[in-house]
Design an enzyme around this catalytic site. Sequence first.
Site, PDB file in Angstrom:
ATOM      1  N   GLY A  11     -15.347  -3.566   3.922  1.00  0.00           N
ATOM      2  CA  GLY A  11     -16.068  -2.302   4.004  1.00  0.00           C
ATOM      3  C   GLY A  11     -15.534  -1.303   2.995  1.00  0.00           C
ATOM      4  O   GLY A  11     -16.297  -0.591   2.324  1.00  0.00           O
ATOM      5  N   ASP A  32     -11.308 -11.944  -3.561  1.00  0.00           N
ATOM      6  CA  ASP A  32     -10.858 -11.852  -2.169  1.00  0.00           C
ATOM      7  C   ASP A  32     -10.299 -13.208  -1.760  1.00  0.00           C
ATOM      8  O   ASP A  32     -10.885 -14.248  -2.104  1.00  0.00           O
ATOM      9  CB  ASP A  32     -12.040 -11.467  -1.262  1.00  0.00           C
ATOM     10  CG  ASP A  32     -11.561 -10.929   0.083  1.00  0.00           C
ATOM     11  OD1 ASP A  32     -11.817  -9.749   0.370  1.00  0.00           O
ATOM     12  OD2 ASP A  32     -10.907 -11.687   0.841  1.00  0.00           O
ATOM     13  N   ASP A  33      -9.189 -13.181  -1.044  1.00  0.00           N
ATOM     14  CA  ASP A  33      -8.575 -14.451  -0.633  1.00  0.00           C
ATOM     15  C   ASP A  33      -9.335 -15.136   0.500  1.00  0.00           C
ATOM     16  O   ASP A  33      -9.064 -16.304   0.797  1.00  0.00           O
ATOM     17  CB  ASP A  33      -7.103 -14.236  -0.252  1.00  0.00           C
ATOM     18  CG  ASP A  33      -6.231 -14.131  -1.505  1.00  0.00           C
ATOM     19  OD1 ASP A  33      -6.741 -14.389  -2.620  1.00  0.00           O
ATOM     20  OD2 ASP A  33      -5.038 -13.767  -1.365  1.00  0.00           O
ATOM     21  N   HIS A 132      -4.683  23.495  -1.420  1.00  0.00           N
ATOM     22  CA  HIS A 132      -3.837  23.724  -2.602  1.00  0.00           C
ATOM     23  C   HIS A 132      -2.370  23.341  -2.368  1.00  0.00           C
ATOM     24  O   HIS A 132      -1.857  23.401  -1.245  1.00  0.00           O
ATOM     25  CB  HIS A 132      -3.907  25.205  -3.012  1.00  0.00           C
ATOM     26  CG  HIS A 132      -3.381  26.111  -1.937  1.00  0.00           C
ATOM     27  ND1 HIS A 132      -2.069  26.504  -1.883  1.00  0.00           N
ATOM     28  CD2 HIS A 132      -3.979  26.664  -0.856  1.00  0.00           C
ATOM     29  CE1 HIS A 132      -1.880  27.267  -0.826  1.00  0.00           C
ATOM     30  NE2 HIS A 132      -3.033  27.385  -0.188  1.00  0.00           N
ATOM     31  N   HIS A 141      -3.086   7.512   3.196  1.00  0.00           N
ATOM     32  CA  HIS A 141      -4.524   7.531   3.472  1.00  0.00           C
ATOM     33  C   HIS A 141      -4.848   8.790   4.271  1.00  0.00           C
ATOM     34  O   HIS A 141      -4.315   8.991   5.363  1.00  0.00           O
ATOM     35  CB  HIS A 141      -4.888   6.265   4.262  1.00  0.00           C
ATOM     36  CG  HIS A 141      -6.334   6.150   4.634  1.00  0.00           C
ATOM     37  ND1 HIS A 141      -6.833   5.063   5.287  1.00  0.00           N
ATOM     38  CD2 HIS A 141      -7.397   6.977   4.456  1.00  0.00           C
ATOM     39  CE1 HIS A 141      -8.141   5.209   5.488  1.00  0.00           C
ATOM     40  NE2 HIS A 141      -8.501   6.373   5.000  1.00  0.00           N
TER      41      HIS A 141
END
Length: 202
Positions: A11, A32-33, A132, A141
């Site tokens: 995704g 991709d594995d 800021h 993330h």
Amino acid sequence: MKKLMIIGASGHGKVAADIAAKMGYKQIVFLDDNTEIKECLNYPVAGTIKDAKDYMGYDFFIAIGDGEVRKTIQEEIIRKGCKIVSLIHPEAVIGSCVEIGAGSMVSAGAVINCKTIVGSGCIVNTSSSIDHDCTIGDYSHVSVGAHLAGGVSVGCGSWIGAGAIVNNQVFICESCIVGAGAVVIHNIEIPGTYIGIPARRK
Ligand SMILES: CC(C)(COP(=O)(O)OP(=O)(O)OC[C@H]1O[C@@H](n2cnc3c(N)ncnc32)[C@H](O)[C@@H]1OP(=O)(O)O)[C@@H](O)C(=O)NCCC(=O)NCCS
């Protein structure tokens, strides 16, 4: 012609490909594995990660949600001599004097305000905001709809969950998870998972 190899046909890979196409990449291919995955957002999966060396003329982006795995693969790809790029959606808002490291993604509707530094391999996800003078460590993330006020520091490999809010000037150390919807009002000095309002260690 701009050509991009995306590692990770998930995704997250889909969103990466969508941004890349909007940035003008004309050829987009995945590795991709998981050999059962043949395509992602209608772009082909051309092989597994070990095939990266066959695509030296491509820019590379690692689209793997898990920060540690993303770090391991990005470092491996850099060692092979491949060029890692950042993907920034044309409808993200990036302020003056913002630095964004290699391999980071900034999704649609995200706002990064002036003088903020985003490290390498980070995800600044859909409609999140980082105000800021913030510092976002490598492979962190900031999830969809999370909001970081001014002067916040997030350590390497930390994950700020969807819709979380972090008060201004708050420090969050490395390897933390801040749960979805949490409100962080105090510094977090010990790696771990923090949830709730105000956020407390789980
Ligand atoms: C915090 C989190 C990592 C915990 O996951 P987990 O360890 O699997 O936890 P569980 O689902 O087993 O829940 C354990 C307890 O914590 C509570 N809990 C879990 N997540 C919570 C959250 N975000 N806020 C408040 N409470 C939460 C559960 O209700 C449960 O409580 P209980 O023991 O009283 O029933 C996860 O719930 C979360 O918020 N992840 C972020 C997801 C996200 O933002 N994704 C965005 C991708 S862009």
